[in-house]
Motif scaffolding. Structure first.
Motif, mmCIF file in Angstrom:
data_model
loop_
_atom_site.group_PDB
_atom_site.id
_atom_site.type_symbol
_atom_site.label_atom_id
_atom_site.label_comp_id
_atom_site.label_asym_id
_atom_site.label_seq_id
_atom_site.Cartn_x
_atom_site.Cartn_y
_atom_site.Cartn_z
ATOM 1 N N TYR A 22 0.835 -1.195 0.000
ATOM 2 C CA TYR A 22 0.000 0.000 0.000
ATOM 3 C C TYR A 22 0.875 1.251 0.000
ATOM 4 O O TYR A 22 2.016 1.235 0.471
ATOM 5 C CB TYR A 22 -0.922 0.016 1.211
ATOM 6 N N GLU A 23 0.312 2.330 -0.534
ATOM 7 C CA GLU A 23 1.066 3.580 -0.665
ATOM 8 C C GLU A 23 1.624 4.012 0.690
ATOM 9 O O GLU A 23 0.922 4.018 1.702
ATOM 10 C CB GLU A 23 0.158 4.676 -1.223
ATOM 11 N N GLY A 24 2.880 4.368 0.695
ATOM 12 C CA GLY A 24 3.541 4.829 1.919
ATOM 13 C C GLY A 24 4.130 3.714 2.748
ATOM 14 O O GLY A 24 4.785 3.976 3.768
ATOM 15 N N GLU A 82 6.435 0.050 3.264
ATOM 16 C CA GLU A 82 7.621 -0.619 2.764
ATOM 17 C C GLU A 82 7.466 -2.117 2.992
ATOM 18 O O GLU A 82 6.900 -2.549 3.989
ATOM 19 C CB GLU A 82 8.868 -0.115 3.495
ATOM 20 N N ASP A 128 4.496 -5.830 5.345
ATOM 21 C CA ASP A 128 4.381 -4.459 4.842
ATOM 22 C C ASP A 128 4.127 -3.537 6.032
ATOM 23 O O ASP A 128 3.192 -3.777 6.820
ATOM 24 C CB ASP A 128 3.226 -4.329 3.847
#
Length: 663
Positions: free
Chosen positions: A127-129, A131, A141
């Motif tokens: 998901y965005e943002g 790692e 993540d």
């Protein structure tokens, strides 16, 4: 890669589980974990028992590991399953501890030493943002520098093996395979799970002398979790369990708080909390500050209630309800209703589920027990002279109803905190009182306290007959009060005389007889001693003072009571000359008449007859065991059954004669 292969790859991975990361950081070691929750359905799909995992032959397997791998199916199918299915109680579990073990995709029973890269891993982006930390088949993540994120793993390359919670998991699985599946709401109920990923890339740092081998680390944690788990003490369990009938009853016998008026009518119906050792797992109290213990009370109450049966033995459950109701005789209008309870048992039978009493039902019958037959435990512990002296001296020194009651009623850590706060140490004074009261007094030994209390219970069972025999009024506890008076007069003076208890509570080696036979022997002798009409014995002895023996049938008994050297009663020499020969003869005849109630073929009716019969059997069995032990030690032959019966009567008669001659 084909579409079908891509589909299989996606199906092999679990869904995304939101996590909060934590770790144990002790010294140089780091053990990270990821706290997630999953539905019961997901748990039964993804989690495995340790026993389902093959043991690799690459490493030796020690006994502890084998033992911890074993799961007790009966425990899971019994108490835990019953807990989950019983109506009217909240259910909650601690979290499961699970380790993700890497396995060989070509041989899924073979555990690998490290997390190998997964070439078939998903190619989606985090998901965005966030790692991604790909640890072989485990994808983590997370937000940068944050301890939250999403976790998933390839179930073909990593097995989620339960390290802690195996019995709980097995119970869940058994319920899902039964007719009660719907009660779990398996798609809604979510259970907490701590997931371990034992890899340096997740932050795992083993001790310096241990490699980062996943299997070795897993085995170490697995054994440690189970080996060092601290069970709740028995005493704490009894104090906290709201559905165990005996536990709740014990709590109802004890005052619910420290402080208050120690001499009020209400306080005299419960055992003061400060006098009960509730904080240790000790049954003994002869060398402690306390009058009794929770463990002692539990075992004593347990002997009074009918034996409990299995939660799915429906016929015996109905019998149990019937017997408890008859034993306790609760007043009408309580939540404990025999008819309604039997209906509930039959309903449980139709639904094929374990039966459990509701907490309100347990509380109701326990309160009725404490207010009724439970007074046979409470009042003697407050009014028999040795116990009353301890309570009164504590009260005079402020340990009951005074400034030191909180200290006496607290566990050891709290005692120390109170001492630090107040600058006072009451321990010396409390020990001085306890030691002086308990010194050389058999009343403070477990077997004697239990024997005395069970004697009171026996008298109470025959109270309707004894009201007339003892000429007491019809008040509920008039017989118990008279039993206390008689015990104080007759038995209490002998609690500092070990010779009196030879054959029952004291063995031929003069050690305490801590067996159940010893306890029952004390109970039988104490009850017969309170029932015996001593004044009538004295009159009978006076009549015997001339012209003995009266008949030829009396001659053997007369010879026996005068004998000074009986080989199988060598240990009883101190009571050979108890009273006078005539008094011993009168006592022997009275006791022989009571013993005739247990003769083969003779069954006397009525509660009173049953109580006397039981007391005689208890005394006879204790004396028989005593003589057999004495004879074995001397290398002799055990006397025949009739001789043993006569010996039991003689030993008892000597003691009744001694009591009659006291005044």
């Amino acid at each position: 890669m084909s579409l079908s292969a891509m589909s299989r790859r996606r199906q092999a991975y679990t869904g995304q589980y939101a996590f909060v990361r934590g770790e144990y950081a002790i010294g140089d070691e780091r053990v990270p974990y990821y706290a997630i929750s999953m539905t019961v359905t997901e748990a039964t799909r993804y989690l495995q028992l340790a026993r389902d995992l093959a043991i690799t032959d690459r490493q030796p397997v020690n006994f502890e590991e084998l033992f911890q791998r074993a799961v007790d199916d009966e425990r899971a199918a019994g108490p835990i399953r019953t807990y989950l299915l019983q109506p009217g109680s909240l259910k909650f579990f601690n979290s499961f501890t699970v380790v993700l073990l890497p396995v060989d995709p070509g041989n899924r029973n073979a555990v690998m030493e490290t997390y190998e890269d997964d070439p078939s891993g998903p190619d989606d982006a985090p998901y965005e943002g966030m790692e991604r930390n790909a640890i072989g088949p485990v994808l983590i993540d997370s937000l940068p520098n944050q301890e939250v994120g999403y976790l998933r793993w390839n179930t073909e390359r990593a097995h989620a093996v339960i390290l802690d919670g195996q019995h709980r998991f097995l119970a869940l699985r058994k319920i899902l395979d039964s007719a009660q599946r719907g009660l779990l709401s398996p798609n809604e109920t979510r259970i907490p799970v701590l997931v371990l990923v034992l890899d340096p890339r997740a932050g795992f740092t083993p001790p310096p002398e241990q490699s980062s081998n996943v299997l070795l680390a897993c085995r170490s944690i697995f054994v440690a979790l189970n080996k060092h788990a601290v069970s709740v003490s028995k005493a704490r369990t009894y104090l906290l369990d709201d559905q165990d009938l005996v536990s709740v009853t014990v709590r109802r016998l004890i005052a619910s708080e420290l402080g208050g008026d120690a001499d009020s009518e209400a306080s005299l119906q419960r055992i003061p909390l400060a006098l009960v050792d509730w904080h240790s797992d000790q049954a003994k109290f002869d060398q402690s500050l306390y009058l009794t213990t929770v463990l002692f009370l539990y075992e004593t109450v347990k002997t009074i209630y009918p034996p409990r049966c299995d939660d799915t033995d429906y016929e015996k459950l109905e019998e149990f309800v019937r017997d408890v109701t008859a034993r306790v005789d609760p007043p009408a209008g309580l939540r404990w209703d025999e008819i309604e309870l039997k209906k509930k048992i039959r309903a449980a039978r139709l639904e094929e589920r374990p039966f459990a009493f509701a907490p309100e039902e347990v509380a109701a019958i326990s309160e009725a027990f404490a207010d009724g037959i439970g007074q046979n435990l409470v009042r003697p512990l407050l009014q028999l002279k040795p116990y009353a002296e301890l309570r009164e001296r504590y009260a005079a020194a402020g340990f009951i109803g005074g400034d030191h009651e909180l200290w006496l009623g607290s566990d050891n850590d709290t005692k120390k905190a109170i001492e630090t706060r107040t600058g006072e140490n009451p321990n010396t004074k409390a020990n001085e009182i306890s030691e002086s009261v308990k010194a050389d007094n058999l009343a403070f030994l477990v077997v004697f306290q239990r024997g005395l209390l069970l004697s009171a219970f026996g008298a109470d069972q025959a109270r309707e007959d004894l009201k007339e025999i003892w000429s007491v009024d019809s008040e509920r506890f008039s017989v118990l009060n008279e039993w206390i008076n008689r015990t104080n007069q007759r038995i209490v003076p002998k609690l500092k005389d070990p010779d009196f208890w030879i054959g029952t509570g004291i063995g031929p080696d003069r050690n305490i007889n801590f067996t159940k036979v010893g306890t029952k022997g004390i109970k039988g002798l104490a009850l017969l001693a309170t029932l015996c009409p001593l004044e009538e014995l004295k009159k009978e002895a006076s009549a015997w003072a001339s012209g003995l023996p009266r008949t030829e049938e009396d001659a053997p008994a007369w010879e026996l009571v005068r004998a000074t050297n009986i080989p199988y009663l060598e240990s009883d020499r101190a009571y050979t000359d108890a009273g006078t020969p005539e008094l011993r003869m009168a006592a022997y005849q009275w006791l022989a008449e009571q013993f005739s109630r247990i003769s083969p073929g003779r069954v006397a009716g009525g509660v009173m007859a049953a109580i006397i019969r039981e007391a005689c059997m208890d005394l006879r069995k204790a004396v028989e065991a005593h003589i057999k032990k004495e004879v074995r030690a001397a290398g002799g032959e055990t006397p025949d059954r009739e001789t043993l019966r006569q010996a039991a009567i003689l030993l008892g008669a000597r003691r009744l004669a001694a009591l009659a001659s006291m005044g």
